[in-house]
Design an enzyme around this catalytic site. Structure first.
Site, PDB file in Angstrom:
ATOM      1  N   LYS A  99       2.531  -5.682   6.152  1.00  0.00           N
ATOM      2  CA  LYS A  99       1.097  -5.395   6.131  1.00  0.00           C
ATOM      3  C   LYS A  99       0.640  -4.613   7.357  1.00  0.00           C
ATOM      4  O   LYS A  99      -0.476  -4.776   7.850  1.00  0.00           O
ATOM      5  CB  LYS A  99       0.279  -6.685   5.991  1.00  0.00           C
ATOM      6  CG  LYS A  99       0.744  -7.617   4.891  1.00  0.00           C
ATOM      7  CD  LYS A  99       0.969  -6.899   3.568  1.00  0.00           C
ATOM      8  CE  LYS A  99      -0.340  -6.414   2.955  1.00  0.00           C
ATOM      9  NZ  LYS A  99      -0.092  -5.724   1.634  1.00  0.00           N
ATOM     10  N   SER A 100       1.522  -3.720   7.819  1.00  0.00           N
ATOM     11  CA  SER A 100       1.206  -2.943   9.016  1.00  0.00           C
ATOM     12  C   SER A 100       1.111  -1.444   8.760  1.00  0.00           C
ATOM     13  O   SER A 100       1.044  -0.658   9.704  1.00  0.00           O
ATOM     14  CB  SER A 100       2.264  -3.201  10.096  1.00  0.00           C
ATOM     15  OG  SER A 100       2.284  -4.553  10.484  1.00  0.00           O
ATOM     16  N   GLY A 101       1.123  -1.036   7.489  1.00  0.00           N
ATOM     17  CA  GLY A 101       1.059   0.379   7.163  1.00  0.00           C
ATOM     18  C   GLY A 101       2.336   0.912   6.552  1.00  0.00           C
ATOM     19  O   GLY A 101       2.567   2.124   6.525  1.00  0.00           O
ATOM     20  N   PHE A 151      -6.270   6.795   1.597  1.00  0.00           N
ATOM     21  CA  PHE A 151      -6.299   5.459   1.013  1.00  0.00           C
ATOM     22  C   PHE A 151      -6.816   5.495  -0.423  1.00  0.00           C
ATOM     23  O   PHE A 151      -6.272   4.828  -1.309  1.00  0.00           O
ATOM     24  CB  PHE A 151      -7.169   4.525   1.862  1.00  0.00           C
ATOM     25  CG  PHE A 151      -7.173   3.103   1.370  1.00  0.00           C
ATOM     26  CD1 PHE A 151      -6.158   2.231   1.723  1.00  0.00           C
ATOM     27  CD2 PHE A 151      -8.186   2.628   0.535  1.00  0.00           C
ATOM     28  CE1 PHE A 151      -6.141   0.918   1.264  1.00  0.00           C
ATOM     29  CE2 PHE A 151      -8.186   1.328   0.076  1.00  0.00           C
ATOM     30  CZ  PHE A 151      -7.168   0.467   0.440  1.00  0.00           C
ATOM     31  N   TRP A 198       9.224   2.010  -3.838  1.00  0.00           N
ATOM     32  CA  TRP A 198      10.414   1.220  -3.509  1.00  0.00           C
ATOM     33  C   TRP A 198      11.694   1.900  -4.001  1.00  0.00           C
ATOM     34  O   TRP A 198      12.784   1.543  -3.566  1.00  0.00           O
ATOM     35  CB  TRP A 198      10.309  -0.189  -4.084  1.00  0.00           C
ATOM     36  CG  TRP A 198      10.168  -0.258  -5.579  1.00  0.00           C
ATOM     37  CD1 TRP A 198      11.171  -0.235  -6.500  1.00  0.00           C
ATOM     38  CD2 TRP A 198       8.949  -0.363  -6.330  1.00  0.00           C
ATOM     39  NE1 TRP A 198      10.655  -0.324  -7.777  1.00  0.00           N
ATOM     40  CE2 TRP A 198       9.289  -0.406  -7.698  1.00  0.00           C
ATOM     41  CE3 TRP A 198       7.603  -0.436  -5.970  1.00  0.00           C
ATOM     42  CZ2 TRP A 198       8.334  -0.509  -8.708  1.00  0.00           C
ATOM     43  CZ3 TRP A 198       6.655  -0.535  -6.976  1.00  0.00           C
ATOM     44  CH2 TRP A 198       7.020  -0.573  -8.332  1.00  0.00           C
ATOM     45  N   ARG A 240      -6.105  -3.120  -0.720  1.00  0.00           N
ATOM     46  CA  ARG A 240      -7.351  -3.882  -0.681  1.00  0.00           C
ATOM     47  C   ARG A 240      -8.474  -3.115   0.014  1.00  0.00           C
ATOM     48  O   ARG A 240      -9.383  -2.624  -0.630  1.00  0.00           O
ATOM     49  CB  ARG A 240      -7.089  -5.232   0.006  1.00  0.00           C
ATOM     50  CG  ARG A 240      -8.069  -6.331  -0.333  1.00  0.00           C
ATOM     51  CD  ARG A 240      -7.612  -7.650   0.281  1.00  0.00           C
ATOM     52  NE  ARG A 240      -7.453  -7.557   1.722  1.00  0.00           N
ATOM     53  CZ  ARG A 240      -8.426  -7.778   2.604  1.00  0.00           C
ATOM     54  NH1 ARG A 240      -9.622  -8.110   2.187  1.00  0.00           N
ATOM     55  NH2 ARG A 240      -8.199  -7.673   3.904  1.00  0.00           N
ATOM     56  N   LYS A 241      -8.419  -3.000   1.338  1.00  0.00           N
ATOM     57  CA  LYS A 241      -9.475  -2.305   2.078  1.00  0.00           C
ATOM     58  C   LYS A 241      -8.920  -1.180   2.954  1.00  0.00           C
ATOM     59  O   LYS A 241      -9.484  -0.100   3.008  1.00  0.00           O
ATOM     60  CB  LYS A 241     -10.256  -3.288   2.953  1.00  0.00           C
ATOM     61  CG  LYS A 241     -11.121  -4.272   2.197  1.00  0.00           C
ATOM     62  CD  LYS A 241     -11.937  -5.121   3.178  1.00  0.00           C
ATOM     63  CE  LYS A 241     -12.836  -6.111   2.449  1.00  0.00           C
ATOM     64  NZ  LYS A 241     -13.617  -6.930   3.420  1.00  0.00           N
ATOM     65  N   GLY A 242      -7.866  -1.485   3.680  1.00  0.00           N
ATOM     66  CA  GLY A 242      -7.253  -0.475   4.531  1.00  0.00           C
ATOM     67  C   GLY A 242      -8.101  -0.037   5.709  1.00  0.00           C
ATOM     68  O   GLY A 242      -8.031   1.124   6.124  1.00  0.00           O
ATOM     69  N   TRP A 298      13.651  -0.840   0.556  1.00  0.00           N
ATOM     70  CA  TRP A 298      13.811  -1.787   1.657  1.00  0.00           C
ATOM     71  C   TRP A 298      15.295  -2.102   1.810  1.00  0.00           C
ATOM     72  O   TRP A 298      15.946  -2.587   0.885  1.00  0.00           O
ATOM     73  CB  TRP A 298      13.028  -3.056   1.366  1.00  0.00           C
ATOM     74  CG  TRP A 298      11.609  -3.004   1.860  1.00  0.00           C
ATOM     75  CD1 TRP A 298      11.109  -3.523   3.016  1.00  0.00           C
ATOM     76  CD2 TRP A 298      10.484  -2.396   1.201  1.00  0.00           C
ATOM     77  NE1 TRP A 298       9.761  -3.276   3.127  1.00  0.00           N
ATOM     78  CE2 TRP A 298       9.348  -2.584   2.014  1.00  0.00           C
ATOM     79  CE3 TRP A 298      10.336  -1.698  -0.011  1.00  0.00           C
ATOM     80  CZ2 TRP A 298       8.079  -2.117   1.671  1.00  0.00           C
ATOM     81  CZ3 TRP A 298       9.087  -1.229  -0.357  1.00  0.00           C
ATOM     82  CH2 TRP A 298       7.977  -1.431   0.474  1.00  0.00           C
ATOM     83  N   HIS A 339      11.693  -4.447   7.080  1.00  0.00           N
ATOM     84  CA  HIS A 339      10.850  -5.386   7.823  1.00  0.00           C
ATOM     85  C   HIS A 339      11.690  -6.215   8.797  1.00  0.00           C
ATOM     86  O   HIS A 339      11.171  -7.142   9.419  1.00  0.00           O
ATOM     87  CB  HIS A 339      10.146  -6.355   6.862  1.00  0.00           C
ATOM     88  CG  HIS A 339       9.048  -5.748   6.055  1.00  0.00           C
ATOM     89  ND1 HIS A 339       8.175  -4.812   6.541  1.00  0.00           N
ATOM     90  CD2 HIS A 339       8.656  -5.987   4.756  1.00  0.00           C
ATOM     91  CE1 HIS A 339       7.304  -4.482   5.593  1.00  0.00           C
ATOM     92  NE2 HIS A 339       7.574  -5.173   4.515  1.00  0.00           N
ATOM     93  N   SER A 384      -4.614  -9.368   6.215  1.00  0.00           N
ATOM     94  CA  SER A 384      -4.015  -8.670   5.080  1.00  0.00           C
ATOM     95  C   SER A 384      -2.866  -9.478   4.482  1.00  0.00           C
ATOM     96  O   SER A 384      -2.725  -9.575   3.253  1.00  0.00           O
ATOM     97  CB  SER A 384      -3.527  -7.294   5.528  1.00  0.00           C
ATOM     98  OG  SER A 384      -3.002  -6.562   4.440  1.00  0.00           O
TER      99      SER A 384
END
Length: 312
Positions: free
Chosen positions: A45-47, A222, A73, A250-252, A78, A100, A130
């Site tokens: 959740k860091s970009g 976004f 993906w 969601r919001k960003g 990942w 991650h 987030s």
């Protein structure tokens, strides 16, 4: 492979069993990087999704076809997730790989490699918020409980993927000395996407004319990503991700933590942050500039400033 209630523990860090196995985690830790690889590294959740989109568009010279037809993906898999080997077998040209994982798990594999590493960090208050909302809709993650309970687990480093503090410190301590390493923050990209794209393209030695950079900026906004089914995770079945509980995109925004943190929670967070990161030279933007009192921000050492690391 569902395994929604399975937890895999590797190097004393817990991972969701829906996507990770002991074999896949060992595969990642023993991975043989190619010098042409580009590795995106983030705490969740860091970009991550944003950088995957940016790199896809940079390598395609602004052509959005790939980003609009292939799930993120599958074009930037990942490394630690079970499907990665098959995706990489089918890949052609320079590979974009995402992870991650904390630094210590990949350090042996990275030694001596010329792989380009891009680390994206985000202010941890917004990360916690987030991640909390993501736990509500992702059925392969534990139920988060109240936000207060979740925040305690975040600060204690007991969530899946481990401690945010350990993750950021691990990847930013001394790594510039032995890696082809670039550091950027979510907030820097949010405030100046055009300038950030120029820095990233220079680091990747992928120069682009202004017209191409403008196209990339448009397609990785976004609003565009939120509508792109290859990015917004709406393709994930309801039994894996409960879309009635919210949106992946969601919001960003910067400073969403202010909508949910209590004064007490904020005070505790600041105390833990100071204890964990007080000696760090990293600086984070905590609030949207329009919501920020400059005098207060200066006093707290959180003035809006560019990352001091930049490109290696």
């Amino acid at each position: 492979m569902a395994r929604l209630d399975v937890t895999e523990t590797f190097c004393q860090i817990a991972f969701p069993g829906h996507l990770h196995t002991q074999d896949s985690l060992r595969y990642a830790s023993d991975f043989q990087f190619q010098d042409t690889d580009t590795l995106i590294v983030t705490y969740p959740k860091s970009g991550t999704t944003w950088m995957q989109e940016v790199l896809t568009l940079l390598f395609s010279r602004g052509d959005p076809t790939l980003s609009q037809t292939v799930p993120n993906w599958a074009r930037a898999p990942w490394l630690e997730q079970y499907y990665c080997p098959e995706v990489l077998k089918a890949s052609q040209g320079p590979r974009i790989i995402t992870t991650h994982l904390p630094y210590h798990m990949l350090a042996p594999a990275l030694q001596g490699s010329k792989v380009k590493v891009i680390y994206v960090a985000r202010n941890p208050k917004d990360v916690a918020v987030s991640f909390y909302h993501f736990h509500k809709l992702a059925k392969f993650l534990p139920q988060p409980g109240s936000f207060g309970e979740f925040l305690d687990n975040f600060l204690d480093g007991t969530l899946y993927y481990g401690s945010w503090f350990d993750h950021v410190r691990g990847w930013t301590n001394q790594t510039r000395d032995n890696l082809n390493f670039f550091y950027i923050t979510y907030e820097e990209m949010w405030q100046d996407l055009s300038g950030s794209l120029e820095k990233i393209s220079a680091f990747l030695q992928c120069p682009l004319v202004a017209e191409k950079l403008n196209s990339i900026q448009k397609h990785c906004s976004f609003s565009n990503m939120k509508e792109n089914a290859m990015v917004n995770y709406t393709q994930i079945p309801d039994e894996i991700m409960d879309h009635s509980k919210g949106c992946f995109m969601r919001k960003g925004i910067i400073g969403d933590w202010k909508t949910i943190f209590t004064e007490e929670q904020n005070l505790r967070f600041d105390q833990v942050f100071e204890s964990e990161m007080g000696s760090s030279q990293l600086r984070f933007v905590w609030e949207h500039p329009e919501d920020c009192d400059p005098a207060e921000s200066l006093a707290r050492g959180t003035v809006m400033e560019k990352s001091i690391l930049g490109a290696a």
